[in-house]
Design a protein around this motif. Structure first.
Motif, short mmCIF file in Angstrom:
data_model
loop_
_atom_site.label_atom_id
_atom_site.label_comp_id
_atom_site.label_asym_id
_atom_site.label_seq_id
_atom_site.Cartn_x
_atom_site.Cartn_y
_atom_site.Cartn_z
N ILE A 73 33.44 43.68 28.96
CA ILE A 73 33.95 42.94 29.39
C ILE A 73 32.56 41.44 29.06
O ILE A 73 32.67 40.34 29.00
N THR A 99 28.88 40.84 34.59
CA THR A 99 28.91 42.09 34.38
C THR A 99 28.25 43.39 34.12
O THR A 99 27.03 42.75 33.01
N SER A 100 28.86 44.29 34.63
CA SER A 100 28.46 45.96 34.40
C SER A 100 29.03 46.48 33.17
O SER A 100 28.72 47.79 33.00
N SER A 101 29.64 45.95 31.86
CA SER A 101 30.80 46.98 31.14
C SER A 101 30.56 45.42 30.18
O SER A 101 30.94 44.57 30.07
#
Length: 404
Positions: free
Chosen positions: A103, A98-100
């Motif tokens: 999340i 993930t890059s969030s």
């Protein structure tokens, strides 16, 4: 198969296997917390936002704790260990995708759900299988696996993150958890840790919980878990940030100091349990009294003195060890008392109930600790508030215990 020997003496192979399971779980827990500076940089977070990671991890662990304990009483310690290791391994690997940050928090919550099963499973195994006069020592030895895992995770994951990125570091932590499952699967008998009472009519969950709450000594231990849980929540989550932002150490050096703190926790898990077995087996509340006083004094020292000695790196290493011994080394003694104050068929449930209180402290304390630091742009008052809370709360519970 191990875990089938006489209960007249310690079964070191059995305790080593339990320790290895706890080892893999705490590599994930404490290793991820040592990566907070990398998360902060990658996702552009404030101190308070960083604290949300522990909150996300432990919120599901807290909600599920009592159900996890009952589940372990039904399916047995072995199956509980397998379920926990598989869930933690899978979801920590998903962290890398993930890059969030939002999340990431979702994955953290599912990882925490897996972690909620490991403590009831291991504690039940120790209480059921250990010699009666060595329960505290056995619990401390088992819990020491968590100390080793915490040290390895806190020391190694930041180094791997610097060299190869934090995403590869978390993948390796997840794979380790899954690999340990093979030892558990083939070394323990299939019915290991399954309660002999599981087929008896013991009432529904609410009735069992009411029975535990009616035990005043158990209730006091649960509230003590709330106090001690603040240490487990705030220190691993914020210690590397404190060292880098307040004292000016590099992330690598801060990770090593966190590792030394975890070594102190490893020593403390055995030391406090051994001390209580030797001196206070029938008055374990005295061991908790000494523990609370020691923790409170260390927090005051960190509030008023440590920042003045930041140039003395060796001194910070020494006090990292002392802090770990007291503030992170209470688990062996604590869960010994939980097991002693509950019946064998309800050990898992009692552990789950106590974990709810511990994790409430873990949930609330990191954001509050970070928020105070954000307000004053340093952690000095955060340490002071933690010292006051620990001492006052601990003394109230100590005097209540004496009335029983």
């Amino acid at each position: 198969m191990i875990g089938q020997k006489s209960k007249s003496k310690l079964d070191w192979g059995f305790l080593l296997l339990l320790s290895s399971s706890y080892f893999s779980g705490t590599i994930i827990l404490q290793g991820l917390q040592s990566l907070m500076p990398f998360f902060q940089s990658d996702f552009n977070l404030s101190r308070a936002q960083v604290g949300l990671y522990s909150t996300a991890f432990f919120i599901t662990a807290t909600i599920a704790a009592i159900y996890s304990g009952q589940l372990v009483d039904k399916i047995g310690s072995k199956n509980g260990m397998l379920l926990s290791g598989l869930m933690m391994g899978i979801f920590v690997i998903l962290h890398s995708l993930t890059s969030s940050f939002a999340i990431l928090l979702v994955f953290a919550s599912f990882t925490g759900l897996g972690f909620s099963v490991i403590s009831p499973a291991l504690n039940k195994a120790v209480i059921d299988e250990s010699p009666p006069d060595k329960v505290g020592l056995s619990m401390g030895i088992m819990q020491s696996g968590g100390g080793v895992g915490s040290f390895v995770g806190a020391s190694l994951l930041p180094v791997l993150a610097v060299a190869y990125g934090w995403r590869l570091a978390v993948i390796l932590a997840g794979l380790n958890s899954i690999l340990i499952l093979f030892l558990v699967k083939f070394k323990l008998p299939d019915d290991f840790g399954v309660s002999n009472y599981q087929n008896e009519d013991q009432g529904n969950l609410s009735e069992k919980v009411k029975l535990l709450f009616a035990n005043k000594s158990m209730l006091l231990v649960c509230f003590l878990g709330l106090i001690l849980g603040t240490s487990s929540g705030t220190i691993p989550n914020h210690y590397t940030l404190y060292l880098t932002m307040d004292l000016g150490f590099t992330p690598q050096m801060a990770g090593l100091m966190l590792g030394v703190l975890q070594i102190g926790g490893l020593f403390g898990r055995i030391f406090w349990a051994w001390l209580s077995d030797k001196l206070h087996r029938n008055k374990r509340h005295l061991s908790f009294l000494y523990l609370i006083i020691t923790i409170s004094l260390l927090y005051i020292f960190y509030s008023y003195f440590i920042w003045r000695a930041a140039a003395l790196t060796w001194l910070i290493f020494i006090f990292s060890f002392f802090l770990g011994t007291a503030a992170m080394g209470w688990m062996g003694l604590y869960f010994t008392v939980v097991g002693e104050r509950s019946s064998s068929e309800m050990t898992g449930l009692a552990t789950g109930l106590s974990l709810i209180f511990i994790r409430l402290g873990v949930l609330v304390s990191p954001p509050v600790f970070g928020l105070i630091a954000d307000q004053f742009d340093h952690y000095n008052y955060s340490w002071l508030v933690l010292a006051i809370f620990t001492f006052v709360g601990g003394m109230i519970l100590y005097f209540q215990e004496r009335k029983i």
